[in-house]
Design a protein around this motif. Structure first.
Motif, PDB file in Angstrom:
ATOM      1  N   CYS A 109       0.890  -1.169   0.000  1.00  0.00           N
ATOM      2  CA  CYS A 109       0.000   0.000   0.000  1.00  0.00           C
ATOM      3  C   CYS A 109       0.924   1.214   0.000  1.00  0.00           C
ATOM      4  N   GLY A 118      -6.995  -5.004   1.705  1.00  0.00           N
ATOM      5  CA  GLY A 118      -7.074  -5.377   0.296  1.00  0.00           C
ATOM      6  C   GLY A 118      -5.857  -6.147  -0.175  1.00  0.00           C
ATOM      7  N   ILE A 119      -4.650  -5.622   0.101  1.00  0.00           N
ATOM      8  CA  ILE A 119      -3.441  -6.289  -0.369  1.00  0.00           C
ATOM      9  C   ILE A 119      -3.255  -7.623   0.339  1.00  0.00           C
ATOM     10  N   SER A 169      -2.292  -1.744  -3.597  1.00  0.00           N
ATOM     11  CA  SER A 169      -3.664  -1.537  -3.146  1.00  0.00           C
ATOM     12  C   SER A 169      -3.819  -0.118  -2.636  1.00  0.00           C
ATOM     13  N   GLN A 170      -4.905   0.548  -3.035  1.00  0.00           N
ATOM     14  CA  GLN A 170      -5.182   1.912  -2.603  1.00  0.00           C
ATOM     15  C   GLN A 170      -6.632   2.012  -2.158  1.00  0.00           C
ATOM     16  N   HIS A 178      -5.558   8.165  -4.586  1.00  0.00           N
ATOM     17  CA  HIS A 178      -5.250   6.872  -5.206  1.00  0.00           C
ATOM     18  C   HIS A 178      -4.788   7.031  -6.654  1.00  0.00           C
ATOM     19  N   GLY A 204      -5.256  -1.929  -7.385  1.00  0.00           N
ATOM     20  CA  GLY A 204      -6.620  -2.307  -7.051  1.00  0.00           C
ATOM     21  C   GLY A 204      -7.147  -1.525  -5.867  1.00  0.00           C
ATOM     22  N   GLY A 205      -8.456  -1.434  -5.792  1.00  0.00           N
ATOM     23  CA  GLY A 205      -9.116  -0.736  -4.700  1.00  0.00           C
ATOM     24  C   GLY A 205     -10.575  -0.543  -5.038  1.00  0.00           C
ATOM     25  N   ARG A 224     -13.484  -3.447  -6.716  1.00  0.00           N
ATOM     26  CA  ARG A 224     -14.010  -4.185  -5.567  1.00  0.00           C
ATOM     27  C   ARG A 224     -14.446  -5.594  -5.970  1.00  0.00           C
TER      28      ARG A 224
END
Length: 248
Positions: A109, A118-119, A169-170, A178, A204-205, A224
């Motif tokens: 991140c 997320g990550i 991941s953001q 982001h 991704g995020g 998502r």
């Protein structure tokens, strides 16, 4: 496909639910302001079904109302998956057959983002949505740098690990942080690597638009609900489709 309308109480009634926050203290005037906003957005009639103070001078609303807009599914543009989903066994076999070494994935991140859910969901062996994370894959070496990693740190570690793919991941999106972080990252990798030799860049995020990969300078954007299997399959597909890089 024929145009369609939103569904609320009965088919095609056009009823929708909308939530938002206004910088105004919780009161009847605040409720009226929420209805006014909803009306200007095309909801008529609009009804505040929930309002709650959100700290001093702010109110959160849920508004329910009717819109007259039609949706035309035939005109919707989305990013479809253009690669096959692989099981971990299939992914391992493809890596071993094509690369003849372990595939190296570095994840982090970046910036001030401290949300590692997320990550971790993609990388950690426990995974997400019933799928094991990339650590479970025998032929993938995972280097998870965690949260609040600077772009220079990410580039340096990727170079040191000879990364094949970099996953970022953001979650924090205030003031489009982001997007700014991702563009900074992609520019840094282009500068640090020879042309055509940089690793796959995957971000991704929950608030990314999957169609923005070219604009952001990355190879793929995941939004998502993405599962570890989808990410692993994409990386394996792209890496085994590239000219093989010899292990050093």
């Amino acid at each position: 496909m024929n145009p369609i309308r939103p569904y609320g109480d009965t088919t095609g009634d056009g009823m929708v639910q909308l939530s938002f926050t206004l910088p105004i203290a919780h009161s009847k005037v605040a409720d009226g302001a929420a209805v006014q906003l909803a009306n200007k957005m095309g909801m008529d009639p609009a009804l505040v079904v929930h309002s709650k103070p959100m700290g001093e001078g702010f109110t959160f609303f849920v508004v329910y109302g009717r819109v007259n807009h039609l949706v035309e599914p035939d005109k919707v543009q989305v990013v479809e998956r253009d690669y096959p989903l692989l099981t971990p066994k299939e992914a391992n076999a493809a890596i071993k057959r094509s690369l003849r070494r372990r595939l190296v994935v570095v994840g982090a991140c970046i910036g001030t983002d401290a949300h590692t859910v997320g990550i971790d969901a993609i990388l950690n062996i426990k995974g997400f949505a019933g799928e094991k994370g990339l650590e479970y894959y025998r032929e993938i070496k995972v280097v998870n740098l965690g949260a609040q990693v600077s772009v220079p740190q990410l580039v340096d570690r990727s170079l040191a690990e000879k990364a094949d793919a970099v996953l970022v991941s953001q979650v924090v999106t205030q003031r489009d942080a982001h997007l700014l972080n991702t563009r900074e990252m992609s520019a840094a990798f282009r500068e640090a690597y020879p042309a055509g030799r940089q690793p796959l860049l995957v971000v991704g995020g929950p608030r990314f638009d999957e169609a923005m990969s070219t604009d952001l300078g990355v190879d793929r954007v995941f939004s998502r609900g993405t599962t570890p299997g989808e990410v692993a399959s994409f990386i394996v597909h792209r890496m085994t489709d590239r000219p093989t890089r010899k292990a050093s």
